[in-house]
Design an enzyme around this catalytic site. Structure first.
Site, PDB file in Angstrom:
ATOM      1  N   GLU A  45     -59.001 -30.124 -78.856  1.00 12.19           N
ATOM      2  CA  GLU A  45     -57.506 -28.775 -78.473  1.00 12.19           C
ATOM      3  C   GLU A  45     -56.975 -29.187 -79.735  1.00 12.19           C
ATOM      4  O   GLU A  45     -57.058 -30.309 -80.528  1.00 12.19           O
ATOM      5  CB  GLU A  45     -56.945 -30.191 -77.178  1.00 12.19           C
ATOM      6  CG  GLU A  45     -56.201 -28.220 -76.898  1.00 12.19           C
ATOM      7  CD  GLU A  45     -55.082 -29.586 -75.835  1.00 12.19           C
ATOM      8  OE1 GLU A  45     -54.737 -28.381 -74.900  1.00 12.19           O
ATOM      9  OE2 GLU A  45     -55.125 -30.871 -75.323  1.00 12.19           O
ATOM     10  N   LYS A 106     -55.816 -23.122 -69.871  1.00  9.52           N
ATOM     11  CA  LYS A 106     -55.181 -24.853 -68.385  1.00  9.52           C
ATOM     12  C   LYS A 106     -54.676 -24.052 -67.961  1.00  9.52           C
ATOM     13  O   LYS A 106     -53.961 -23.660 -68.041  1.00  9.52           O
ATOM     14  CB  LYS A 106     -54.284 -25.360 -70.240  1.00  9.52           C
ATOM     15  CG  LYS A 106     -54.851 -26.888 -69.981  1.00  9.52           C
ATOM     16  CD  LYS A 106     -54.056 -28.036 -71.820  1.00  9.52           C
ATOM     17  CE  LYS A 106     -54.111 -28.835 -71.267  1.00  9.52           C
ATOM     18  NZ  LYS A 106     -53.949 -29.865 -72.229  1.00  9.52           N
ATOM     19  N   ASP A 354     -42.463 -58.694 -90.315  1.00  9.84           N
ATOM     20  CA  ASP A 354     -42.905 -56.971 -90.355  1.00  9.84           C
ATOM     21  C   ASP A 354     -43.222 -56.823 -91.269  1.00  9.84           C
ATOM     22  O   ASP A 354     -44.170 -55.550 -91.658  1.00  9.84           O
ATOM     23  CB  ASP A 354     -41.305 -56.788 -90.057  1.00  9.84           C
ATOM     24  CG  ASP A 354     -40.355 -56.708 -88.297  1.00  9.84           C
ATOM     25  OD1 ASP A 354     -41.712 -57.379 -87.495  1.00  9.84           O
ATOM     26  OD2 ASP A 354     -39.929 -57.365 -88.037  1.00  9.84           O
ATOM     27  N   SER A 355     -42.193 -56.715 -92.765  1.00  9.71           N
ATOM     28  CA  SER A 355     -42.800 -56.167 -93.234  1.00  9.71           C
ATOM     29  C   SER A 355     -44.058 -56.311 -93.674  1.00  9.71           C
ATOM     30  O   SER A 355     -44.877 -55.858 -94.718  1.00  9.71           O
ATOM     31  CB  SER A 355     -42.178 -56.293 -95.195  1.00  9.71           C
ATOM     32  OG  SER A 355     -41.116 -57.545 -95.481  1.00  9.71           O
TER      33      SER A 355
END
Length: 1263
Positions: A45, A106, A354-355
């Site tokens: 789809e 749908k 995080d980095s």
């Protein structure tokens, strides 16, 4: 007979509005399906149908596909939008050999979370019904059809029946495949656009398997794969399942644009699975299901093809969450990069996890690119040529991940003076390990320029809190750094390809690195480095990122990642000291694990504040041992920060969606960004807690709740918070309406627009001198010796409260009050019996206390501000329960007034009436006074002690019964036993030198050890620390505060009184050397303890950050022992042996003095006052005020213990001598630090009046 059919499904990397590319990928999948011998092909789809052009152009693309020579002799299931009767539907078009057989709309639309299908489409609501749809002119020439069936129908082939469902319909309770299966459908197709989400694939597979396991059937699941230009990554994994067993499964993460999976299925197995009688009975009751006839055989001619066999059963495949993080965002980044036609990525690499995770995900992308090159993926090879700007084919074919990374991935460490060497080194080593092009810059000049520009315009110089600035200043300076990094990031991203000489130049995509938990909490600066082009980890929790880094360390052979796992998460936006760095979890006030729980309950389970508390109060009580009050505080803190930071989500960088509780405001979590306080929920929770526990930790939550918003305004307000809490108790908020009014005023002050608050604030520290009524050798605890915080308003109520807290074993038999001057506590019913049922018990106690005080002081003849009825009832009760000679009390009062020359509220006739009696009693009173003083002196000389308001001598006789209206119950025998053991019966005959020398020797040793410790202390590694996640300053001060509370608790255990008397209180008559240090950790009264500990937190943590743990502890202990020894020396040399002293105020005063000296020239912002009111008060002035106030107090009170009536408890006094000694020690210690530490020796010091003078001079010159 065997009925074998080969079917195909696929995963396509479609891109919305890319008509040419999408058509080519569909045709390619049909070719591969036909090549595998499939008679049915199902595709995925695709969404995005806002423009009407899409509907017309989709028919044109379908025309080309249907008319293509490679698309004949196979049944095709293709998705496209269709407008039917002016209503727009998301449809599946079933066609074969240039004919359209059915358009199936749908019936259930995805309209939550990431999807808003009802923006485009309307669901088909008519089950088992159909219409005739007129085909557009564009397709007539190919299909030779004018109309086609449109609706909920099946396809009836000669040998089987096919049913169609789409995406969301699979996840609904009444899924179409259920009724289709009961209606005889054997093959189900599902064309899906299902996005990746951590831990979602097992659920998807489970739903499909369970559906076909119950009713039998073949299920073909097709799914989109790749990034279609949005925050989502569609994770493919096309499947073919028969009767609940997997026969074929495609890859979940891949760089292939087209992936087709096929399987050969025996339809007789489906028919056999439906042999159950119950299923047949349900099927027989089904209504008619319309179908479109298809006059062909889909199955193989098995009689002539004996080599064809059914596909074997496979085990379901899915990867771990760590692998999902590695592969999903990496594929998403690659699609985004190649389709945006940019030159690569730029990442501000901070040295934090995080980095680091973002960089490792990019490295994972490079690994997948290299793998696809080696597999001969032509599209990937073509993309690498363009993105890397290379011409040599051999370079591409031989490239390794580091080669690709060096071409497309650029990092930069943007450091300031607040950045540590460790983070800088970690960033550089990681960039080197993954092959990134790394740069390193220092932004101090940019930050300074911005700050100086502001100062030049406003005349105000902002400072960090570590340098004497306030909360607003410190926050603004941190935001300057964060936002300058964002500006620099885009500068570098635009120019680095040109700097490196890349062919054609180009620009880089800036990557963000804020995780989902920080976004949920709002722990990020608006328009800082979290503001980027895209963010691959914005939908991933911190907990999962840590697990991913641990997985990548081993699987990617990156040992450098271990240092990121052990590092404390920190923003490094504040100045760091020898032992201190910022800690993210400490700043946030909650852990990342707690944030994940809050996020799931809020979004996934849709719980509000009350429901969340109600659920967690049960779960966390068992899992974490938290009581409902503690859970309430955590839940309230979370919603406070979520509410005030929600506005940040409106500008959130487009992030890879991976979690169900993402706070993305743009597509996923559509909510307001301005919230009210959840006061209704909080009151409801507080009511339940109060009903359950009778209050929260002994406090009335209706009043305590007024302070909670203050506690959670910001981590930068913590100094004001503790000051506010202390001021709350000091104002007496639990006592009277006036106290509550004061609290409301205090809250209003703190709720106003925040002013900059200096870290060095106004301190009120008390060091208690215990008088003979509270002897050192026999601790006198309980109501009779309780120090009243509110003696002016309700001393009786205060004594009642203390009596209720002091538990004394078995109850003795009741005795008349006259027998020993003691009385049991009054209950609310007893108070109402005195005054009537309408009387407030609290106010009734105040009236009784005031009347009894008047009776004892002889002032009943003076006017009282109470109704006469109350006075009469109260006096009736008191005269019956506590008989005394009120006339004699009046005479004694007049005697005191005449002696001092102050006659209060007396008429001439009253004076005349008592004048004769006064003269007669004057001589008698003088004789009694002299006799009493002689007895006291004799008792002290013989080793007596005053205990519980009674003077006790060596022979055991007591004098002076308690005076208080509400006394204590008779002391239990077991308590008396330990009291006697703790009481010294004899004192050795020693000289003053013998009293002082042992203490002097110990203090000398302690001071020497403090000096050595300060010079040689080295901070432990993070692994070696007891509390690695708590900042060193907080850990040190918490440990000292904990020790003080332990000693405070020990004083309340009678079995420990003897040990405490010889360790934790200084008695000049018989000093023990160890008490020089032990007394600095000792407090008898909760108020004294709280005041000192709050002051220690406010000052101690700041001084610790300034000078480090070693010098801090040395300064603290040196000030403590000096503050103990100097008063002892004075009392001994002056012959004052009837007093004792204890408390941490000497050490606290030392810290205050050191802070003022080290920050010489910096101004002080007093609590709750505007900055302009205290602009000229610098640290030197504040220190001078403190010292002069101590000198004034010392001159006013002197050293000797004041005389009192025997049995009357004296209020503890302030040990001004100990305070002065502590200030002296702090000044000396700070002077040594300034002389030896280069940081403080070279520090710039400029007083406020000099700065103002310079500013005026500059203004005049510029004018």
């Amino acid at each position: 007979m065997v009925h074998l059919i080969t079917v195909a499904t696929c995963s396509l990397n479609q891109w919305v509005l890319d008509y040419d590319g999408n058509k080519e990928r569909i045709i390619q999948s049909i070719k591969e399906a036909k090549k595998a011998g499939a008679s049915l092909r199902v595709g995925p789809e695709l969404d995005h149908f806002l423009e009407y052009d899409v509907y017309n152009q989709s028919w044109e693309v379908l025309r080309d596909i249907v008319d293509h020579e490679d698309c004949q002799d196979i049944l095709l299931d293709i998705g496209m939008p269709v407008a039917h009767n002016s209503v727009f539907y998301n449809c599946r078009v079933i066609c074969r050999n240039r004919k359209i057989l059915l358009i199936r709309p749908k019936m259930s639309l995805a309209n939550d979370g990431n999807f808003r299908e009802m923006r485009y489409f309307t669901p088909w609501m008519r089950t088992r019904e159909c219409d005739d749809h007129m085909l557009p002119h564009a397709i007539w020439a190919v299909t030779k059809q004018r109309s086609v069936k449109f609706g909920d129908m099946n396809i009836q082939a000669l040998d089987t029946v096919l049913g169609i469902e789409s995406c969301e319909e699979l996840f609904t309770a009444d899924a179409p495949h259920i009724r289709q299966g009961l209606a005889g459908v054997e093959i189900f197709t599902n064309s899906s656009g299902s996005h990746h989400q951590l831990r979602k694939l097992p659920l998807r597979i489970g739903l499909i398997r369970e559906g076909t396991r119950k009713s039998g059937g073949v299920y073909l699941y097709a799914n989109q794969q790749g990034c279609d230009g949005d925050r989502l990554y569609y994770d493919g994994c096309a499947m073919i399942i028969c009767n609940g067993e997997i026969l074929a499964q495609g890859s979940q993460f891949s760089l292939n644009d087209v992936e087709v999976v096929t399987a050969t299925v025996d339809l007789d197995e489906v028919r056999s699975a439906r042999f159950a009688p119950s299923l047949r009975m349900q099927a027989a009751q089904q209504p008619f299901y319309p179908s479109v006839p298809l006059d062909i055989w889909l199955a193989h001619e098995t009689e002539t093809d004996l080599g064809l066999r059914p596909s074997p059963i496979l085990a379901p495949m899915w990867v771990s969450p760590e692998e999902e993080i590695s592969f999903g965002p990496a594929c998403w980044l690659w699609d985004y990069l190649r389709r945006s036609k940019q030159a690569g990525f730029f990442l501000p690499l901070s040295g934090g996890i995080d980095s680091c995770a973002t960089a490792v995900i990019v490295y994972s992308m490079a690994r997948q690119v290299v793998r696809a090159i080696k597999e001969g993926n032509g599209q990937v090879i073509q993309d690498v040529f363009r993105i890397c700007a290379v011409d040599e084919e051999q370079w591409v074919l031989r490239a390794n991940p580091k080669d690709v990374m060096n071409k497309i991935f650029h990092t930069c460490f943007m450091g300031t003076e607040n950045s540590s060497r460790d983070t800088r080194d970690r960033a550089e080593k990681l960039a080197q390990a993954i092959g990134a092009y790394h740069t390193d810059m220092n932004m101090d000049s940019l930050v300074t320029a911005q700050k100086e520009s502001f100062t030049q315009v406003t005349g105000f110089e902002p400072r960090f809190k570590q340098h004497g600035g306030g909360a607003a200043e410190s926050l603004a300076l941190q935001n300057i750094q964060a936002r300058l990094r964002m500006v620099n990031a885009y500068m570098y991203a635009q120019m680095l390809p040109t700097v490196r000489g890349r062919r054609g130049g180009g620009s880089l995509l800036v990557l963000g690195s804020a995780n989902v938990d920080e976004c949920l909490r709002g722990y990020l600066t608006k328009y800082d480095c979290s503001s980027a082009d895209i963010n691959p980890i914005g939908g991933i929790s911190k907990t999962d990122l840590k697990r991913f880094i641990a997985w990548a360390e081993k699987n990617f052979d990156l040992p450098v990642l271990e240092s990121f796992l052990t590092a404390v998460p920190t923003a490094e936006l504040e100045p760091i000291t020898k032992d201190y760095v910022q800690s993210d979890e400490a700043d946030m006030g909650m852990t990342y694990d707690e944030l994940s729980v809050f996020g799931r309950l809020r979004k996934v389970e849709r719980l509000g504040p009350f429901s969340m508390w109600e659920k967690l109060a049960r779960i966390w009580q068992d899992e974490r041992g938290l009581n409902p009050t503690e859970v309430y505080e955590k839940v309230r803190r979370f919603f406070w920060y979520f509410n005030i930071n929600r506005h940040k989500m409106t500008t959130l960088t487009p992030s890879y969606h991976a979690e169900q509780y993402s706070p993305d405001d743009n597509r996923f979590d559509l909510r307001p960004f301005l919230y009210p306080d959840f006061s209704w929920a909080w009151r409801k929770i507080e009511g339940i807690i109060n009903k359950r526990d009778g209050g929260v930790n002994g406090l009335d939550y209706a009043r305590r709740a007024d302070i909670l918003p203050i506690l959670w305004t910001s981590r930068y307000e913590m100094t004001a918070v503790f000051s506010a809490t202390w001021q709350t108790f000091r104002l007496g908020v639990q006592a009277s309406p006036s106290g509550r009014t004061a609290l409301s005023s205090l809250r209003a002050t703190l709720s106003a627009p925040r002013q900059a608050k200096q870290p060095l604030q106004q301190f009120h520290s008390l060091r208690r001198i215990s008088h003979p009524t509270r002897g050192a050798i026999s601790p006198a605890y309980g109501p009779s010796s309780a120090y009243s915080l509110r003696s002016r308003t309700s001393p009786l109520r205060h004594q009642l409260r203390w009596a209720s807290l002091w538990k004394r074993g078995p109850e003795p038999e009741e005795k008349p009050a006259e027998e020993d001057g003691e009385q049991a506590n009054m209950t609310e019913d007893e108070v109402r019996n005195v005054f009537g049922k309408s009387m407030d018990p609290q106010e009734g106690v105040e009236v009784l206390m005031a009347l009894q005080t008047r009776r004892l002081e002889g002032t009943l003849d003076q006017k009282m501000a109470y109704p006469d009825a109350w006075i009469d009832k109260g006096l009736t009760y008191l005269r019956a329960k506590f008989p005394l000679d009120e006339d004699a009390a009046i005479i004694a009062r007049i005697d005191r007034e005449m002696a001092t020359g102050k006659i209060v509220h007396q008429s001439p006739s009253a004076v005349s009436q008592f004048e004769k009696l006064r003269r007669e009693n004057k001589e008698k009173n003088e004789i009694e006074r002299q006799k009493r003083e002689a007895e006291e002196k004799q008792a002290i000389e013989k080793g007596g002690r005053v205990t519980g308001g009674k003077l006790q001598t060596r022979d055991g006789k007591t004098t002076a019964p308690s005076r208080g209206l509400v006394g204590v119950r008779k002391e239990a025998e077991w308590v008396k036993k330990y009291r006697d053991e703790a009481t010294d019966k004899e004192f050795p005959d020693i000289t003053n030198i013998q009293r002082l020398v042992p203490s002097a020797v110990l203090i000398t040793v302690i001071l020497a050890l403090c000096l050595l410790f300060a010079q040689n202390y080295k901070p432990p590694s993070r692994k070696a620390r007891l509390w690695p996640d708590i900042p060193p300053a907080a850990a040190t001060v918490f440990a000292i505060i904990g020790a003080n509370f332990v000693v405070f608790a020990m004083w309340r255990i009678p079995q420990l009184w003897a040990f405490c008397n010889r360790t934790f209180i200084i008695a000049p008559i018989l000093p023990h050397a160890r008490t020089m240090l032990g007394a600095a950790f000792s407090h008898h009264q909760a108020f004294h303890l709280c005041v000192n500990m709050i002051g220690l937190w406010l000052v101690g943590t700041r001084v610790h950050d300034d000078i480090g743990r070693g010098p801090f502890l040395a300064l603290y202990f040196a000030s403590a022992v000096i503050g103990s020894f100097i008063p002892l020396t004075v009392y001994v040399t002056k012959g004052i042996f009837g007093t004792t002293t204890l408390g941490a105020s000497g050490a606290l005063c030392g810290l205050i003095a050191a802070a003022c000296v080290l920050h010489e020239g910096q101004t002080i912002q007093l609590p709750f006052l505007p900055p302009e009111w205290t602009r000229g008060i610098d640290t030197g002035v504040v220190l001078a005020i403190f010292i002069l106030s101590e000198i004034r107090g010392l001159r006013k009170t002197g050293l000797k213990v004041p005389k009192s009536t025997p049995g009357t408890p004296l209020q503890p006094r302030v040990d001004h001598m100990g305070h002065l000694a502590g200030y002296a020690a702090g000044i000396g210690g700070a002077a040594m630090i300034r002389a030896t530490d280069p940081k403080w020796r070279d520090a710039k010091r400029e007083h406020w009046y000099i700065r103002d003078s310079k500013k005026k001079t500059q203004q005049l010159s510029s004018g």
